[in-house]
Design a protein around this motif. Structure first.
Motif, PDB file in Angstrom:
ATOM      1  N   LYS B  81       0.839  -1.199   0.000  1.00 39.62           N
ATOM      2  CA  LYS B  81       0.000   0.000   0.000  1.00 39.62           C
ATOM      3  C   LYS B  81       0.879   1.256   0.000  1.00 39.62           C
ATOM      4  N   PHE B  83       3.906   1.507  -0.839  1.00 36.03           N
ATOM      5  CA  PHE B  83       4.676   1.525  -2.087  1.00 36.03           C
ATOM      6  C   PHE B  83       3.899   2.208  -3.200  1.00 36.03           C
ATOM      7  N   PHE B  84       2.644   1.808  -3.367  1.00 34.77           N
ATOM      8  CA  PHE B  84       1.855   2.370  -4.468  1.00 34.77           C
ATOM      9  C   PHE B  84       1.415   3.799  -4.194  1.00 34.77           C
ATOM     10  N   GLU B  85       1.362   4.155  -2.940  1.00 33.86           N
ATOM     11  CA  GLU B  85       1.059   5.556  -2.634  1.00 33.86           C
ATOM     12  C   GLU B  85       2.269   6.432  -2.929  1.00 33.86           C
ATOM     13  N   THR B  86       3.430   5.891  -2.601  1.00 30.98           N
ATOM     14  CA  THR B  86       4.656   6.652  -2.844  1.00 30.98           C
ATOM     15  C   THR B  86       4.917   6.804  -4.334  1.00 30.98           C
ATOM     16  N   PHE B  87       4.717   5.701  -5.057  1.00 31.04           N
ATOM     17  CA  PHE B  87       4.908   5.743  -6.508  1.00 31.04           C
ATOM     18  C   PHE B  87       3.539   5.734  -7.174  1.00 31.04           C
ATOM     19  N   CYS B  88       2.824   6.838  -6.977  1.00 34.31           N
ATOM     20  CA  CYS B  88       1.430   6.885  -7.388  1.00 34.31           C
ATOM     21  C   CYS B  88       1.291   7.129  -8.881  1.00 34.31           C
TER      22      CYS B  88
END
Lengths: 99, 99
Positions: B81, B83-88
């Motif tokens: 989660k 990870f995907f927020e950081t690399f949105c």
DNA sequence: TTTCCAATATCGGATATACGATATATGCTG
DNA sequence: CAGCATATATCGTATATCCGATATTGGAAA
């Protein structure tokens, strides 16, 4: 040791952000807060910017806004390539996230 | 300082790999070599596995094959989660990569 | 069983990464 | 201009992360 804090992508992220639009240090810090949840301290963000500038990867204009240099562009491209090779199954990962 | 080596995602990757299928330390090292280009040394991979085991995130069977525990599953989900927020904006990043 | 090789494990130390504290600069407002 | 708030910069330090060197284990083959 090995605390799984997932450090290590700050420089990469900064290069990426700056490649999209000129940003000041404060703006970069804010964007990182949005993404990661915690705002990097000044002692974190400015040394990174200085390092990237000294290495010739970013440049700073008279308004203290950072942008990517040609060299920085090449470096970023290489990093992105490595990134997607390392995380070659992002789709599957994202799927897993939705469950 | 800040050499942009993109360290820091080894534990995360190990959790991810092990979540997909049982793997031995050697198999994990091989898969990492495939992805990142360089094979992590024994002094890198085994301490990570030990750390994850001590923390109760992975378990090891009689054949020395690692798999995710329930606790490890939750931890991995949380990391994904983040990870995907950081690399949105991965799509945009990938696009950039193809140019 | 003995030998050998690869996998596993551990230890010390090198480097990367980030932060807290502090100092300086910059610009805005009265 | 003076005062103040914010942005920027720097320094020392703490921690995370990783690796090289070196045991140790375990299994396969002679």
């Amino acid at each position: 040791m090995a605390a799984c804090e997932m450090k290590g992508f700050l420089s990469f992220l900064v290069l990426w952000l700056v490649s999209r639009e000129k940003m000041s240090g404060a703006e970069i810090a804010l964007e990182l807060k949005k993404r990661k949840g915690s705002k990097p301290s000044p002692g974190t963000i400015y040394p990174v910017l200085k390092y990237l500038k000294d290495k010739g990867l970013v440049q700073i204009d008279s308004n203290k806004r950072y942008s990517l240099t040609k060299k920085g562009g090449k470096e970023l491209d290489a990093h992105i390539k490595t990134f997607f090779e390392t995380f070659c199954d992002l789709d599957e990962m994202k799927e897993c996230c939705r469950k």
